[in-house]
Design an enzyme around this catalytic site. Structure first.
Site, PDB file in Angstrom:
ATOM      1  N   ASP A 271      -5.700  -1.076   8.887  1.00 55.82           N
ATOM      2  CA  ASP A 271      -4.431  -1.604   9.052  1.00 55.82           C
ATOM      3  C   ASP A 271      -3.445  -0.286   8.986  1.00 55.82           C
ATOM      4  OD1 ASP A 271      -2.820  -4.775   8.149  1.00 55.82           O
ATOM      5  OD2 ASP A 271      -2.406  -3.046   9.519  1.00 55.82           O
TER       6      ASP A 271
HETATM    7  C1  GLC Z   1       0.839  -4.587  10.180  1.00 56.25           C
HETATM    8  C2  GLC Z   1       0.185  -5.931   9.957  1.00 56.25           C
HETATM    9  C3  GLC Z   1      -1.010  -5.955  10.841  1.00 56.25           C
HETATM   10  C4  GLC Z   1      -0.672  -5.495  12.339  1.00 56.25           C
HETATM   11  C5  GLC Z   1      -0.329  -3.884  12.292  1.00 56.25           C
HETATM   12  C6  GLC Z   1      -0.019  -3.482  13.528  1.00 56.25           C
HETATM   13  O1  GLC Z   1       1.171  -3.871   9.064  1.00 56.25           O
HETATM   14  O2  GLC Z   1      -0.341  -5.768   8.554  1.00 56.25           O
HETATM   15  O3  GLC Z   1      -1.459  -7.441  10.997  1.00 56.25           O
HETATM   16  O4  GLC Z   1      -1.507  -5.912  13.369  1.00 56.25           O
HETATM   17  O5  GLC Z   1       0.389  -3.654  11.153  1.00 56.25           O
HETATM   18  O6  GLC Z   1       1.444  -3.875  13.760  1.00 56.25           O
END
Ligand code: GLC
Length: 704
Positions: A271
């Site tokens: 993430d």
């Molecule tokens: C965010 C979220 C994740 C998302 C990613 C890209 O922090 O936790 O769910 O897909 O970043 O935006």
């Protein structure tokens, strides 16, 4: 040996494309890549990164996410495909969570349909729209089980139950990835956030999660397993530490379970900056340590923080075998070849124009939104409203909001393309109905308007961007002055229907007692205003059911239906039992609750006993005057087992459409695997007697 490998690779590349397998093509490409080019494929950036174009041209880049039009994507892709040495296309991604340009209800709303085909259809349409722009990977479905509405991300998932969550997870994967991943309108799905992110202590986002293997296996992992079994191509690791080990370097999750037990062959994405955040977790001292921990645990792609840049030195200086880089690069290249990205790297502006907001997509969005709405209360059938009503007051801060109708994670949805509830009412109410509106900011103005009306529709809740990520609440009362507004309007004595827009449950205990009708609409998407009006005026009979328990108070949390009995189950006649001195144990509205404008009667529950499986069936009849859809739910309880078992567990559900007076017999098959539970390191089925419920009828069966 090297000569033989070289000869083999020359032979492979000489083969006609059709004869080469994807793995052949990956191996041949990998053999030509420098270390920097391999690491480039492990990197993922947003378009705002300053040196992005330079890096794309120099080494190539694995993924760019956050771009939304074919024109922009193609401009960036041309750098990779025309300027970089090996011309490896970029994989473009986005958070297409509940629609791309046509926005569907938030996932918790889609879960409230209890209709996996609706989830699949919404994902299929999202894939068609996103792929037209050149987006071939979505960071969806979010499959985190969540039992705590203080956690804003409950909005993004399918609620508290592993069976409903698993069914929804597989449906989204099928929808996004289609029947053939190489089809131009297929996109890679991504089951996230692996794992147990929804168990954040105190409902506070990113917070610690700590649980037994039994709870992890029985509650939080089933939707991920279901996504993997459905062929999901990617997973995303979670921000949280699970039992003290950050999910982003958690070998138990990523190696033991995901790779070794489940046989997952796709790739894992971190993430956002989660790899570098291991320094905050305190399990890595430097970015390189974090990078080595993550990649050796099987995190193939590094979202945004680029700590994987440190791996080049780590390899050169012997701290990391290059084979580890190769493994991750291979997984990512495999996905790119499987998508057909080398043959078709670009978005298609013509198709994009045809697909975005296509009438069929908007129609599907409206129908799915209709199914997502949950009628929580409807005293003396205040709803549906007559279209001949004289004066209707629409009051509240959300009554005329298009923006909030889209909810969180609205991808490329545009507020101006959404339909507010007021617009939906104007389009549906009778021509002679006078509609007066107040945003409720000035309570006296709202009260004055309410007094002129025959019925008041009060539209309250939270703003569309007040749930989703980083939106934890310590209180679940209606925000701001809404409770005062509610009480002032109800005090006029006018009939009031409360329409709530929210990404989570709220503790609307006062309203539950004093307001005759309550409709929970989540955030219903681009066509939300029409869908809610369709239900309010009775053109559509509501059929949604709660995918998450509604607590009476924050003090009850965590509260969920599949709890254990304890040694002293609540007994109001006994003091020394598991209960509060200031509140009932039971929720405000239970998991699975939802009313209809008609009534359904269940009769003749039958459960056959057997060796491998049992069948459970019952009649369900529409005993009312209007057609409706009922979500038939089957629950079981294992009264005596090696460990204490939940008082009830959902084991089957089915949507059934019934005309007035019509009866259908619904049948479920329950096998040993459905009844197994995690115990002493494995899934155990224990033969015996089980209690079973369908629609309030109780029975029992024996499975030997
Ligand atoms: C965010 C979220 C994740 C998302 C990613 C890209 O922090 O936790 O769910 O897909 O970043 O935006």
């Amino acid at each position: 040996m090297k000569r033989r490998i070289l000869l083999l690779l020359i032979l492979i590349t000489a083969l006609p494309l059709g004869a080469q397998t994807i793995d052949d093509r990956v191996d041949a490409l990998l053999a030509r890549m420098t270390l920097e080019e391999k690491i480039g494929q492990l990197l993922q950036f947003t378009p705002g990164r300053e040196d992005l174009r330079e890096r794309v041209a120099k080494t190539g880049i694995g993924c760019v996410f956050g771009m939304g039009t074919a024109a922009d994507i193609n401009e960036m892709q041309r750098i990779a495909v025309e300027k970089s040495r090996l011309k490896i296309p970029i994989l473009f991604a986005h958070d297409v969570i509940h629609g791309n340009r046509t926005i569907f209800p938030i996932p918790l709303g889609i879960a409230a349909t209890w209709d996996p085909p609706s989830a699949e259809l919404s994902a299929r349409i999202a894939a068609r729209e996103a792929s037209a722009s050149g987006i071939r990977w979505t960071f969806s479905p979010m499959v985190d089980i969540a039992r705590d509405p203080r956690w804003g991300r409950v909005a993004e998932g399918a609620g508290e139950d592993p069976v409903l969550g698993a069914a929804m997870a597989a449906a989204y994967v099928r929808g996004y990835q289609g029947k053939d991943i190489s089809s131009p309108d297929s996109i890679l799905a991504c089951a996230k956030h692996f794992a147990a992110y929804g168990a954040a202590e105190a409902g506070r986002d990113y917070n610690t999660t700590d649980m037994s293997e039994k709870t992890l296996r029985g509650i939080y992992l089933p939707p991920f397993k279901s996504a993997v079994d459905a062929g999901v191509w990617t997973l995303m690791t979670a921000f949280n530490a699970l039992n003290g080990v950050p999910a982003t370097a958690n070998r138990h999750l990523l190696v033991d379970i995901l790779r070794n037990e489940w046989g997952f062959r796709g790739f894992v994405d971190s993430d956002y900056e989660a790899i570098d955040e291991m320094r905050n977790h305190g399990t890595a001292g430097t970015p390189e340590e974090a990078a080595i921990q993550a990649i050796t645990a099987g995190v193939d792609m590094d979202m945004v923080d680029a700590v994987y840049d440190t791996l080049a030195n780590a390899v050169k200086e012997g701290r990391l075998p290059e084979s580890v880089i190769d493994t991750s690069a291979r997984r990512i290249l495999r996905a790119k070849f499987a998508l057909g990205l080398f043959e078709r790297p670009y978005g298609d502006e013509r198709r994009e124009k045809a697909e975005h907001l296509a009438p069929a997509h908007l129609d599907a969005a409206r129908r799915i939104a209709q199914k997502s709405l949950v009628l929580l209360k409807n005293e003396s059938s205040l709803l549906p409203l007559s279209k001949k009503i004289g004066t209707l007051a629409l009051i509240g801060p959300l009554a005329d909001s298009r923006e909030d109708m889209l909810g969180s994670w609205r991808a490329h949805g545009k507020a101006e393309e959404a339909v507010s509830f007021l617009e939906g009412v104007r389009a549906t109410a009778g021509a002679q109905t006078k509609i007066v509106v107040s945003d409720g900011a000035a309570i006296d103005d709202a009260v004055a308007k309410a007094r002129t009306a025959d019925v008041v529709l009060l539209v309250l809740g939270e703003k569309g961007d007040e749930s989703g990520e980083a939106n934890s609440r310590a209180f679940l009362d209606l925000p701001g002055n809404q409770q005062q507004l509610l009480e002032a309007v109800v005090a006029t004595g006018k009939p009031v229907a409360l329409i709530v827009m929210a990404g989570r449950p709220f503790t609307i205990t006062w309203a539950a007692e004093k307001v005759p009708a309550i409709l929970w609409t989540w955030f219903a998407g681009t066509q939300g205003g029409h869908a809610i009006a369709d239900v309010v005026f009775g053109d559509v009979n509501p059929s949604g059911k709660l995918p998450i328990t509604f607590p009476r108070s924050v003090g009850q949390i965590p509260i969920y239906y599949n709890h254990l009995p304890t040694g002293r189950p609540e007994d109001l006649t006994q003091r020394y039992t598991s209960r509060y001195i200031d509140s009932p144990n039971d929720p405000l509205y239970p998991f699975g609750h939802g009313l209809s404008y008609t009534t359904f009667e269940y009769t003749d529950l039958k459960a056959s006993s057997g060796m491998q499986a049992v069948t459970v069936s019952a009649n369900v009849r529409n005993s009312g005057k209007v057609a409706g859809e009922e979500v038939v739910q089957l629950y079981i309880n294992d009264p005596v087992a090696s460990t204490s078992r939940p008082v009830r567990e959902l084991k089957g559900f089915r949507r059934v459409a019934l005309a007035p007076g019509e009866t259908k017999r619904v049948e479920f098959t329950i096998g040993r695997a459905d009844l197994a539970f995690w115990h002493e390191g494995g899934w155990k089925f224990e033969p015996g007697m089980f209690r079973v419920w369908v629609g309030g009828l109780e029975g029992k069966f024996e499975l030997k």
